[in-house]
Design a protein around this motif. Structure first.
Motif, PDB file in Angstrom:
ATOM      1  N   ALA A 124      75.699  20.276  52.259  1.00  0.00           N
ATOM      2  CA  ALA A 124      76.868  19.968  51.311  1.00  0.00           C
ATOM      3  C   ALA A 124      77.383  20.907  50.574  1.00  0.00           C
ATOM      4  O   ALA A 124      78.596  20.982  50.512  1.00  0.00           O
ATOM      5  N   ASP A 125      76.582  21.793  50.084  1.00  0.00           N
ATOM      6  CA  ASP A 125      76.991  22.971  49.359  1.00  0.00           C
ATOM      7  C   ASP A 125      77.597  24.205  50.196  1.00  0.00           C
ATOM      8  O   ASP A 125      78.533  25.010  49.929  1.00  0.00           O
ATOM      9  N   ARG A 126      77.244  24.208  51.525  1.00  0.00           N
ATOM     10  CA  ARG A 126      77.950  25.036  52.450  1.00  0.00           C
ATOM     11  C   ARG A 126      78.941  24.587  53.026  1.00  0.00           C
ATOM     12  O   ARG A 126      79.866  25.483  52.868  1.00  0.00           O
ATOM     13  N   PHE A 127      79.231  23.407  53.589  1.00  0.00           N
ATOM     14  CA  PHE A 127      80.398  22.946  54.149  1.00  0.00           C
ATOM     15  C   PHE A 127      81.429  22.360  53.341  1.00  0.00           C
ATOM     16  O   PHE A 127      82.611  21.930  53.713  1.00  0.00           O
ATOM     17  N   GLY A 128      80.942  21.631  52.166  1.00  0.00           N
ATOM     18  CA  GLY A 128      82.105  20.987  51.465  1.00  0.00           C
ATOM     19  C   GLY A 128      81.273  19.714  50.911  1.00  0.00           C
ATOM     20  O   GLY A 128      80.686  19.017  51.746  1.00  0.00           O
ATOM     21  N   ARG A 129      81.464  19.288  49.622  1.00  0.00           N
ATOM     22  CA  ARG A 129      80.645  18.158  49.266  1.00  0.00           C
ATOM     23  C   ARG A 129      81.507  16.809  49.398  1.00  0.00           C
ATOM     24  O   ARG A 129      81.128  15.933  49.787  1.00  0.00           O
ATOM     25  N   ARG A 130      82.989  16.948  49.308  1.00  0.00           N
ATOM     26  CA  ARG A 130      83.632  15.890  49.654  1.00  0.00           C
ATOM     27  C   ARG A 130      83.632  15.561  51.120  1.00  0.00           C
ATOM     28  O   ARG A 130      83.562  14.308  51.430  1.00  0.00           O
ATOM     29  N   LEU A 131      83.732  16.602  52.061  1.00  0.00           N
ATOM     30  CA  LEU A 131      83.181  16.336  53.625  1.00  0.00           C
ATOM     31  C   LEU A 131      82.142  15.548  53.778  1.00  0.00           C
ATOM     32  O   LEU A 131      82.081  14.650  54.441  1.00  0.00           O
ATOM     33  N   LEU A 132      81.138  15.917  53.172  1.00  0.00           N
ATOM     34  CA  LEU A 132      79.768  15.469  53.256  1.00  0.00           C
ATOM     35  C   LEU A 132      79.674  13.902  52.874  1.00  0.00           C
ATOM     36  O   LEU A 132      79.100  12.964  53.395  1.00  0.00           O
ATOM     37  N   LEU A 133      80.408  13.707  51.766  1.00  0.00           N
ATOM     38  CA  LEU A 133      80.320  12.451  51.280  1.00  0.00           C
ATOM     39  C   LEU A 133      81.175  11.495  52.021  1.00  0.00           C
ATOM     40  O   LEU A 133      80.635  10.343  52.290  1.00  0.00           O
ATOM     41  N   ILE A 177      74.960  10.498  50.641  1.00  0.00           N
ATOM     42  CA  ILE A 177      75.966   9.828  49.578  1.00  0.00           C
ATOM     43  C   ILE A 177      75.162  10.406  48.114  1.00  0.00           C
ATOM     44  O   ILE A 177      76.030  10.689  47.493  1.00  0.00           O
ATOM     45  N   MET A 178      74.027  10.169  47.963  1.00  0.00           N
ATOM     46  CA  MET A 178      73.632  10.217  46.473  1.00  0.00           C
ATOM     47  C   MET A 178      73.689  11.768  45.983  1.00  0.00           C
ATOM     48  O   MET A 178      74.111  11.909  44.967  1.00  0.00           O
ATOM     49  N   PRO A 179      72.948  12.612  46.736  1.00  0.00           N
ATOM     50  CA  PRO A 179      73.216  14.106  46.231  1.00  0.00           C
ATOM     51  C   PRO A 179      74.825  14.625  46.086  1.00  0.00           C
ATOM     52  O   PRO A 179      74.954  15.375  45.280  1.00  0.00           O
ATOM     53  N   THR A 180      75.320  14.175  47.114  1.00  0.00           N
ATOM     54  CA  THR A 180      76.701  14.720  47.219  1.00  0.00           C
ATOM     55  C   THR A 180      77.617  14.007  45.990  1.00  0.00           C
ATOM     56  O   THR A 180      78.447  14.840  45.376  1.00  0.00           O
ATOM     57  N   THR A 181      77.413  12.663  45.648  1.00  0.00           N
ATOM     58  CA  THR A 181      78.040  12.120  44.640  1.00  0.00           C
ATOM     59  C   THR A 181      77.550  12.792  43.330  1.00  0.00           C
ATOM     60  O   THR A 181      78.500  13.109  42.278  1.00  0.00           O
ATOM     61  N   LEU A 182      76.373  12.876  42.896  1.00  0.00           N
ATOM     62  CA  LEU A 182      76.019  13.825  41.830  1.00  0.00           C
ATOM     63  C   LEU A 182      76.341  15.055  41.574  1.00  0.00           C
ATOM     64  O   LEU A 182      76.715  15.368  40.329  1.00  0.00           O
ATOM     65  N   GLU A 216      87.937  19.250  47.327  1.00  0.00           N
ATOM     66  CA  GLU A 216      86.851  19.786  47.638  1.00  0.00           C
ATOM     67  C   GLU A 216      86.119  20.538  46.929  1.00  0.00           C
ATOM     68  O   GLU A 216      86.774  21.269  46.029  1.00  0.00           O
ATOM     69  N   SER A 217      84.738  20.759  47.243  1.00  0.00           N
ATOM     70  CA  SER A 217      84.048  21.842  46.437  1.00  0.00           C
ATOM     71  C   SER A 217      82.857  22.349  47.341  1.00  0.00           C
ATOM     72  O   SER A 217      82.319  21.543  48.035  1.00  0.00           O
ATOM     73  N   ARG A 218      82.563  23.686  47.325  1.00  0.00           N
ATOM     74  CA  ARG A 218      81.460  24.230  48.046  1.00  0.00           C
ATOM     75  C   ARG A 218      80.973  25.659  47.415  1.00  0.00           C
ATOM     76  O   ARG A 218      81.817  26.174  46.521  1.00  0.00           O
ATOM     77  N   ASP A 219      80.102  25.990  47.821  1.00  0.00           N
ATOM     78  CA  ASP A 219      79.595  27.411  47.357  1.00  0.00           C
ATOM     79  C   ASP A 219      80.421  28.273  48.188  1.00  0.00           C
ATOM     80  O   ASP A 219      80.708  28.357  49.542  1.00  0.00           O
ATOM     81  N   PRO A 220      81.269  29.351  47.438  1.00  0.00           N
ATOM     82  CA  PRO A 220      82.222  30.126  47.871  1.00  0.00           C
ATOM     83  C   PRO A 220      81.365  31.539  48.685  1.00  0.00           C
ATOM     84  O   PRO A 220      81.833  31.773  49.583  1.00  0.00           O
ATOM     85  N   ALA A 221      80.028  31.586  48.317  1.00  0.00           N
ATOM     86  CA  ALA A 221      79.430  32.632  49.164  1.00  0.00           C
ATOM     87  C   ALA A 221      77.959  31.886  49.411  1.00  0.00           C
ATOM     88  O   ALA A 221      76.926  32.323  49.063  1.00  0.00           O
ATOM     89  N   PRO A 222      77.785  30.981  50.373  1.00  0.00           N
ATOM     90  CA  PRO A 222      76.779  30.407  50.784  1.00  0.00           C
ATOM     91  C   PRO A 222      75.639  31.311  51.407  1.00  0.00           C
ATOM     92  O   PRO A 222      76.081  32.313  52.102  1.00  0.00           O
ATOM     93  N   PRO A 223      74.366  30.862  51.226  1.00  0.00           N
ATOM     94  CA  PRO A 223      73.273  31.790  51.767  1.00  0.00           C
ATOM     95  C   PRO A 223      73.243  31.504  53.350  1.00  0.00           C
ATOM     96  O   PRO A 223      73.579  30.595  53.704  1.00  0.00           O
TER      97      PRO A 223
END
Length: 513
Positions: free
Chosen positions: A70-79, A116-121, A188-195
């Motif tokens: 979710a951090d890599r590809f987007g939290r809203r997308l994964l949710l 759902i749970m981690p992306t919501t929080l 949408e939100s995500r890590d701008p520089a994902p590992p």
């Protein structure tokens, strides 16, 4: 935060609350439906157990890698993906006609819940300033808590008027409303520089957690010394130890385990797990007490869980307000103390105690759990960098679910052993004695068929003794947690919150157009 943006964010919180409400349903609604499903599907005991456990296994086992994804590809997308999976699995479960199909659908529901749970929080963590984050989190937590009594209430009504599959269909319109609202309102939100993707870490964590949860699920039935259980749990320890070793040494870990070096993150995670342990333990013994000792049906049982949830809702609000003023430590320690007091009062339950006495200690316990849970979760969110909020919250949520599974297994073994030791089966035929020994429901069924009220009374007393031992164990654990929190958890509000500067929390939010 501008007025229009603030309103949009709070509307998004309402959508997130709808998303987790369905998970709250799932905690209790299955308890209502299992007897009917056993008849309609001709499901045996093992089949019924895996209808419940398939969900728990995937829910707890997949959150760590999903948080990183979710951090890599987007939290809203994964949710949105998680909600779609949950809705599709609900439809599959509703129209299944075999036990195997229902188990598969329940496993898919667990996958959806794990998304759902981690992306919501995580979304709350990046969407709100620190002063508002606790309030938003409390709304979502109350929404999930509300699903606990609503599960048997709605489930009982649906089973009385429709077929068993309707308990799954109730999820679909709720999820549809959540999907529309989230798609329209949530940026949408995500890590701008994902590992770099940590494939080995994902493999080790997933297989280790699946093995751990599977072993704890099987232990009460097989016994803790059973070769399958021992092998599975030993393998889980080895895999999770290897995961920890790898994550601390690789340059780009999937999960930043160094977060545990901070006392606020450490004790926030520990206390969230302790509170979940107490809540899961309570929900494990209380519904059976209400149904098989006090004699209420499923619908009435759900209604009589309302004092617990009422106390929980009041506690969530109070804990959030206090934490916002003076920090997390005091409301968490006080909440754990209240939880232990409520559980200790419950230990005094006997066969003559009515619902009035139960409502008192339910409310006190719920008040304590609510007071401690939201500040514990907010303490974790407060120290997470926004770009890693999903993977960070996944750590805490995984600890909660895995700890809850272990707690239910240990408490179930304690309850079962006490029940067996206390139950007097003198004079019963071997087959009838075996049925009575298996469960309180079995003993009451034998008592009814044989016209033996003494057996029914003895079985109820044995169950209450077992419930008392469970409550004592939970109380001791939360009392110890309260003491350690008071001594070791940081006392002041965190001043290094990465979102403490106005607008900083939005740095990694890409607004969808």
């Amino acid at each position: 935060m501008a007025g229009s943006s603030q309103r949009r964010s709070w509307l998004a919180v309402g959508a997130l609350t709808l998303a987790v409400l369905t998970i709250g349903f799932d905690i209790t609604i299955m308890n209502v439906a299992l007897p009917t499903m056993a008849t309609e599907l001709a499901a045996g005991t093992d089949g019924l157990q895996w209808i419940v456990n398939a969900y728990i296994l995937l829910f707890a086992g997949l959150m760590l890698p999903i948080g990183a994804i979710a951090d890599r590809f987007g939290r809203r997308l994964l949710l949105l993906v998680g909600l779609a999976v949950f809705a599709a699995a609900s439809l599959l479960a509703a129209w299944s006609d075999t036990t195997g199909a229902v188990i598969a659908a329940r496993a898919a529901l667990g996958v959806g819940a794990a998304v759902i749970m981690p992306t919501t929080l995580a979304t709350i963590a990046v969407l709100f300033e620190p002063d508002e984050r606790g309030k938003a989190l409390s709304v979502v937590v109350m929404g999930m808590g509300a699903g606990i009594p609503l599960g048997p209430i709605i489930g009982g009504y649906l089973l009385e008027h429709f077929w068993w599959g309707s308990i799954f269909l109730i999820n679909v319109p709720i999820i549809a409303a959540a999907v529309i609202a989230i798609a329209l309102l949530l940026p949408e939100s995500r890590d701008p520089a994902p590992p770099r993707a940590d494939l080995l870490g994902g493999l080790l964590s997933t297989t280790g957690l699946l093995a751990f949860v599977y072993g704890t699920i099987e232990a009460p039935n097989r016994g803790w010394t059973d070769p399958v259980v021992l092998t599975t749990l030993t393998g889980a320890v080895v895999l999770l130890a290897a995961f920890g070793w790898w994550e601390l040494r690789t340059r780009q870990p999937m999960i930043d385990l160094k977060l545990f070096r901070g006392r606020q993150f450490l004790w926030g995670s520990i206390n969230a797990t302790l509170v979940s342990f107490a809540l899961f333990g309570l929900l494990f013994v209380v519904p059976l007490y209400l149904q098989f000792v006090l004699g209420y049906d499923a619908l009435a049982t759900g209604i009589r869980l309302l004092p617990l949830i009422g106390g929980f809702v009041v506690g969530v609000g109070a804990g959030t307000r206090i934490a916002g003023r003076i920090g997390h430590k005091i409301p968490i320690a006080t909440g754990l103390l209240l939880t232990g007091i409520g559980l200790t009062i419950g230990v005094n339950t006997d066969t003559t105690s009515g619902f009035g006495f139960a409502a008192i200690w339910y409310a006190i316990t719920g008040l304590g759990i609510g007071s401690a849970l939201t500040p514990s979760m907010d303490a974790v969110l407060a120290v997470l960098p926004p770009e890693r909020s999903a993977s960070g919250t996944a750590i805490t949520m995984t600890l909660r679910q895995a700890g809850g599974a272990l707690g239910v297994a240990l408490l179930g073994s304690l309850l079962s052993q006490t029940y067996h030791d206390r139950l007097d089966l003198t004079g019963l035929p071997a087959e009838a004695a075996g049925t009575a020994r298996d469960s309180l429901a079995g003993a009451l069924g034998i008592a009814t068929r044989t016209g033996n009220p003494a057996l029914a009374a003895d079985a109820q007393a044995a169950y209450i003794d077992g419930m008392g031992h469970v409550l004592i164990a939970c109380a001791i654990i939360v009392f110890v947690g309260a003491l350690l929190t008071a001594v070791l958890m940081p006392g002041r509000r965190n001043r290094t919150d990465p979102r403490s500067r106005p607008g900083q929390h939005r740095a990694n939010v890409a607004t969808a157009t």
